[in-house]
Every structure is written in structure tokens, then in C-alpha cells.
Design an enzyme around this catalytic site. Sequence first.
Site, mmCIF file in Angstrom:
data_model
loop_
_atom_site.group_PDB
_atom_site.id
_atom_site.type_symbol
_atom_site.label_atom_id
_atom_site.label_comp_id
_atom_site.label_asym_id
_atom_site.label_seq_id
_atom_site.Cartn_x
_atom_site.Cartn_y
_atom_site.Cartn_z
ATOM 1 C CG HIS A 137 -0.361 0.072 2.532
ATOM 2 N ND1 HIS A 137 0.536 -0.871 3.011
ATOM 3 C CD2 HIS A 137 -0.472 0.999 3.523
ATOM 4 C CE1 HIS A 137 0.916 -0.542 4.230
ATOM 5 N NE2 HIS A 137 0.326 0.598 4.568
ATOM 6 C CG HIS B 60 -0.113 4.434 4.800
ATOM 7 N ND1 HIS B 60 -0.893 3.681 5.653
ATOM 8 C CD2 HIS B 60 -0.855 5.546 4.502
ATOM 9 C CE1 HIS B 60 -2.051 4.302 5.850
ATOM 10 N NE2 HIS B 60 -2.056 5.423 5.165
ATOM 11 C CG ASP C 89 4.796 3.017 7.420
ATOM 12 O OD1 ASP C 89 3.949 3.301 6.549
ATOM 13 O OD2 ASP C 89 4.503 2.368 8.447
ATOM 14 C CG HIS C 90 4.262 -0.031 4.173
ATOM 15 N ND1 HIS C 90 4.215 -1.360 4.477
ATOM 16 C CD2 HIS C 90 3.817 0.625 5.278
ATOM 17 C CE1 HIS C 90 3.754 -1.523 5.715
ATOM 18 N NE2 HIS C 90 3.506 -0.324 6.220
ATOM 19 C CG HIS D 71 -4.281 -0.070 6.348
ATOM 20 N ND1 HIS D 71 -4.125 -0.060 7.712
ATOM 21 C CD2 HIS D 71 -3.296 0.744 5.850
ATOM 22 C CE1 HIS D 71 -3.102 0.726 8.013
ATOM 23 N NE2 HIS D 71 -2.588 1.221 6.912
ATOM 24 C CG ASP E 150 0.376 -1.237 7.504
ATOM 25 O OD1 ASP E 150 1.280 -2.090 7.522
ATOM 26 O OD2 ASP E 150 0.570 -0.036 7.735
ATOM 27 C CG HIS F 126 3.756 -2.925 10.351
ATOM 28 N ND1 HIS F 126 2.791 -2.286 11.080
ATOM 29 C CD2 HIS F 126 4.075 -2.092 9.348
ATOM 30 C CE1 HIS F 126 2.510 -1.120 10.521
ATOM 31 N NE2 HIS F 126 3.286 -0.979 9.463
#
Lengths: 371, 371
Positions: free
Chosen positions: B61, B63, B65-66, B183, B254, B312
Site C-alpha cells: 500500500h 503509506h 513507511d512502505h 486498512h 497493513d 510491523h
Amino acid sequence: MKLVFLGSASCYPTPTRGVSCTALQLDNGEVWIFDCGEGSQIQIQKSCIKPGKITRIFITHLHGDHLFGLPGLLCTMGNGQDPEKSQNNVVHLYGPLGLRKYVTTSLSLSRSPLIYKIIIHEMIPRPDQFPDDWKNWDFDHELTDLSLPQEKSHSRVSFDEDKGCWPLLQEAGFTVVAAALRHRIPSYGFVITEKSSPGRLNTEKLEEIGIRPGPIYGKLKARQKVTLDSGDVLEPDEYLGPAVPGRSVAILGDTCDSSELAKCLKDLDVLVHEATMENKMREKCVEFGHSTPAMAAEVAHSVRAETLILFHVSPRYRPVSSCDETNKHESADILLSEAVAHLREINNTRTNALIAEDFTEFSIPRHNHKT
Amino acid sequence: MKLVFLGSASCYPTPTRGVSCTALQLDNGEVWIFDCGEGSQIQIQKSCIKPGKITRIFITHLHGDHLFGLPGLLCTMGNGQDPEKSQNNVVHLYGPLGLRKYVTTSLSLSRSPLIYKIIIHEMIPRPDQFPDDWKNWDFDHELTDLSLPQEKSHSRVSFDEDKGCWPLLQEAGFTVVAAALRHRIPSYGFVITEKSSPGRLNTEKLEEIGIRPGPIYGKLKARQKVTLDSGDVLEPDEYLGPAVPGRSVAILGDTCDSSELAKCLKDLDVLVHEATMENKMREKCVEFGHSTPAMAAEVAHSVRAETLILFHVSPRYRPVSSCDETNKHESADILLSEAVAHLREINNTRTNALIAEDFTEFSIPRHNHKT
């Protein structure tokens, strides 16, 4: 006021060295960041810099090793802060045209809500700043999508022919302008100048004529003439010592020609200049738009810098602190030695040179008199 | 085939823990990367993974942090390679709609030339994957600018109603599909399934009837019937042992609801599932679209996973390896204990659970028979 080097490497980050990110911590605790390569938020966590104190971020050019850490840092800057209290805070971003599109696209696609407002100021490059191959890769640098919900406003800054620079900021006791550098893409050097402060008030002399601490002292410090009830006039210059000159720092992006800097300012306290490869690699270095230590020393000489700090070192050089007799031929100290030798050759006895490693701190004291 | 965890933290990277990035190293040396948070290229340098071996990158996804380490990694992947030899190499990227716009904008504004070709495959989310507040922040996820010069082609993948997933890849002995997770933004879990291999050829039995190593052996291994010059027919099943089942791994983004995964596949070898906060924080965890260890254990149970690997982890938990008696109440081991306890509660004796730290490696051996 101090500089904190958070990444001293060029090209890409390694476990031993971050990429470009330099913090300028002001006397009031505010922090200004210059460039933000990938991993800068981690380097900041390892340093004395508090993300919540960052108020302005300046990007010298849009290459990844100066830029790819920006979206992450913008997200981190809100960590642990009260969203209600932060919502009126404003962080200013300065950089070349395209910065707004980059920030907006990254934060919008990742749906990263910021708890503060941002204002992005983009410098419009002069036509001669684009390299010959610019049109081979046609990509619109304008934001055509909707703006960020957290964007308070944005502005464009054009080159000022009279001043020879892009005037970015004049407030809170500081002036910041950007000078054009030559690189493979439009690149800038930021010159930060502090206003001079009034000299010391000669309170002994005032008390001798019977004037005690109070509003008159304040007026004289603000260089205002004061007329006493007696009709006598106090001229501020008679009671004030010499003004204390403000400090001046230039932090440059990637460059193989920094000659325009001297048009903006001379008598710099500190020049932070890249030195990517050693003198013998000058041809390759310039081909990639970079400088050697001798080139950096020439710039320091031309702007009469008191201190030259080298940074943005090729990964081929090891951090000085990790070297000993066995591997000193790989040390970044080679670059510093070449800069020092060049300053000596051109009879420059004014400029001190040093090389930044990650987490190097350099305090810039106030001078009473410039030399 | 082994998993190498390059970042086990949620939210933002710290000096002690990277953000999401997981490598799957195949038996032929190829590496597939799952998610690429900021700093992943540095984590890769610290690990056994060679950037030049990466052939596919999957993003669960969008976001930060990914995602925010992807442009930097794409640049690093060309380092030290011969541009002439690399120009026909292709790296495939898979992720939600918007990935192509993110990659193209980042690499174009930073003018980062790749020395290999890329193909971006975007999954079109189902309408029910968008959260209620999606329209509050209207931003076009389609690339409307020109594409990257290095883009060979690109594709769109829609949800396959019959299969209950997004079919991404079926080649080189592997099938990869994506399952929808719940999510705060569209998020996916990738299920990687290896084809089963032919069983062992019974060479002793063949030699008994006078057939020596040669083309007939090859045909039988490929499950082809062979008619001998004598007219006798050799049936492959008579000379082959039982097929060796392929391995299967699911690596999830997530999620606060992974129930669709069980529609795609059961009998997983390894399930890599997030466990952001401990069970007592379930409400807050689900509010932010995340899972607790008990929730992860339930998913492992529903897909009959042999091994559940948690990752995570919220920055509130310290890496297990940095904890001792004095600070064990802050250790990520709490999360593992909760998953193990929950598996016991639901009488699951099949699933082993472990928790990944940065640089944890987990080998996935071939089974001769599935249990």
C-alpha cells in the site's frame, strides 16, 4: 548559532554515512534544514536536532540524494506533538520549481496528513541554468493537481537582476538569498545573513549625566535621538559602542562553478562547499557537475570566507574518523589536505578549512569586529 | 528460498529499526522485495541481499513507511553495473493504483536515469476498498504526465471475481496473487506459490529393465509417456515418486481484517502478518487499521499456516535482542507471547509463531509431503 552536519556523503546513503542534510540551529533554538536526502529523519534522531524545532527547509536542487528524505521528515516533524496546538504552526519550504509537485504528489498518494501548515516557495530557474540535455526528458515541473490540504499558500521567486540572486526571506533578523550554481540540473547556494546588532550601551556615561535605566536606554539602543526635558539632545552614536556585525553562512548545493556566489556576498563567516572528488579527478568531477577541493578553496578565497567546510564526499572516501595509518590513502582527509594546500598556494591566510563528517557540529560565534 | 526481514518497524524508521521491507530470496538467487520504506537501501547494504539481484518489487500500500524508500532503491539498483549490459534487464513493480504516478514523478523531477527497464503493474482497488473519508482528500492517482523514459510498458490488474484476488504473475515456476486487506487506504497481501516439482525418478527400477541415463529419463521426469523401440510403454507415474509440493508464502501489508486471504489460499508454509500493538490495545489498533497478535494468530489459523511471522511493530516495543530482565516489559516479545498464547487457546498445534527483527532470516525448506 551552529551548523550540524547530518549527512556528508554524495550519491547514496551508506551505513557509515548519510546523504546531504545540514541543520543550522539559530540562537533562539529554531532549526533550518538545508537539503534532505533519504534517511535524514534517522540522522536527525541520532543528533541533537529536535524535529519539532524545524521551521524552514531549503532544498538546493532536486537530485534524490538531496530530496528523497523530505516526505518522511515532513511526516516525522509532527510526531509527539499536539495536533490542536500545532495546526497554526507554519513550516516554509524553499527550492527549485518542481519541489511543490514532488511534495504534493508524495504526501497525497501516501495520504500523509501533516498536523501543521506548509508554504512552499519555488525558485524559477533562469533559462541558462538548464543543461543542454534538459529537453531529452520532458516532464512538467508545475503542479497541475490539487494542492495539499495543509498548504497555507505558495509562492514563486524569480531571479532579481539587480541583486544577482533569488531573494527568499527577510525577516526575524535574517536575510536569505539563493545564488545560481552550475550543475547537471538547476542548483542553488543559500546565503544566510544575520542583521547586525546594536553596539553596547555606555551606561556608565549615561549615569554620569544622571540618566538611570529606563525608556531612554531603550530608545538609544534602538538608535533613536532623545530630547530631554531640559532641552538637551542625546545622540545615540555618542552612547553606543560599534555595531556587532551579523554572521553570514553560505550552504551550497552540488556545483562545478560557484562563481555567482561572489556577486551576492563577500566576507562570509562560513562557506559550506562540496568537494566530491580529489584534484586529480577534476575532469570527471566537473563532467558530473561537481567540485574538487582546489575548486572549493578558490570559491572560499573569492568570497573571503573565514572558514571553509567541505562536505558531499564521494563514497570512495572513508570518514576520517574511521581511518588510521593502514587505510589513510582512502580517507576523506585527502580532500581536506588538498583544500588546505591550495589555500596556501594562493597565499590565502584568512580561511580555515575543515571537512564535515556526519554529526560534525560547528559553532559560529558572533564577532565584535570583522577582520 | 528464504525470507530476509530488512525493516520490522511500523510508522517511521529509527536508528534501531527500519520500516517495512522484506526480501524473498529464491533458490536461483533472484530477490523479490516486499515494501520499501525510507532507508531500505541502507538496510539492504547491511544485509546479505545484493541490490543487483532484485527483479521484482511489490508494494502492499502507498503509506510512506512502505513506500518512501522506493525511488532511492531504484537508483541504487544500478550502482556498479555496466549500463550497456543492464539496459535490457527488466524490473517489475507491483502495487496499488498511484504507484506509477509516484515512481514517475519522483524519478522525473530528480532526473534519475535508471540503467535498466521497468514495468509497473497497478492493481485497481475495488470500490469497497476505499475508506469513507477517501474523498476528503481528492487527488488523482492516475499518471497524466509523460511516462519515464525507462518504462518498457505498464499494466493494470483488476480484481478477479472468480479467483477472489488480483492475479499478478504466473511464470518461472511461481504464481503471485494479491488479496484485499482492510486498512485506512487500499492495502494488499501478496501470496506467492511455487509450482510443485516432479518426484524423484526411480533410476534403480529403470536400470533393472536396461534403461540407462539419457533422453528417456528427461521425458519421464517431465511426466511424458515413453514408447520404447520394443513397443513397450513406460508410464511416468510408475517411475516417479510423489510430486514435491511447492512452497507458499503470504506477505501482508497493513491490515485490521485479513479474512479475504483465506479465500485465495490455505495450507500456507509461511504467513508474514503485522502485529502493531498488543491485545489490550485492540480498539486503538483497529481504529488505525492495524492488527494485534491475537488477530494475526486467527488469520494464521484460518489459512492453516505452518509458520506465522509477526512484524510491523509499533516503535513503543523494543527489539527483543536489545531487552533483558530490566526492560522486558517494553520488549516486542510481548507480541510474540500473545500470539503463541492465542494459538494455544484455539487449540492450534500446527502453527509455529515467531517475531521478525531487522535482519532476521527465515529459510523455507521444501517439504516432501504436506502435513
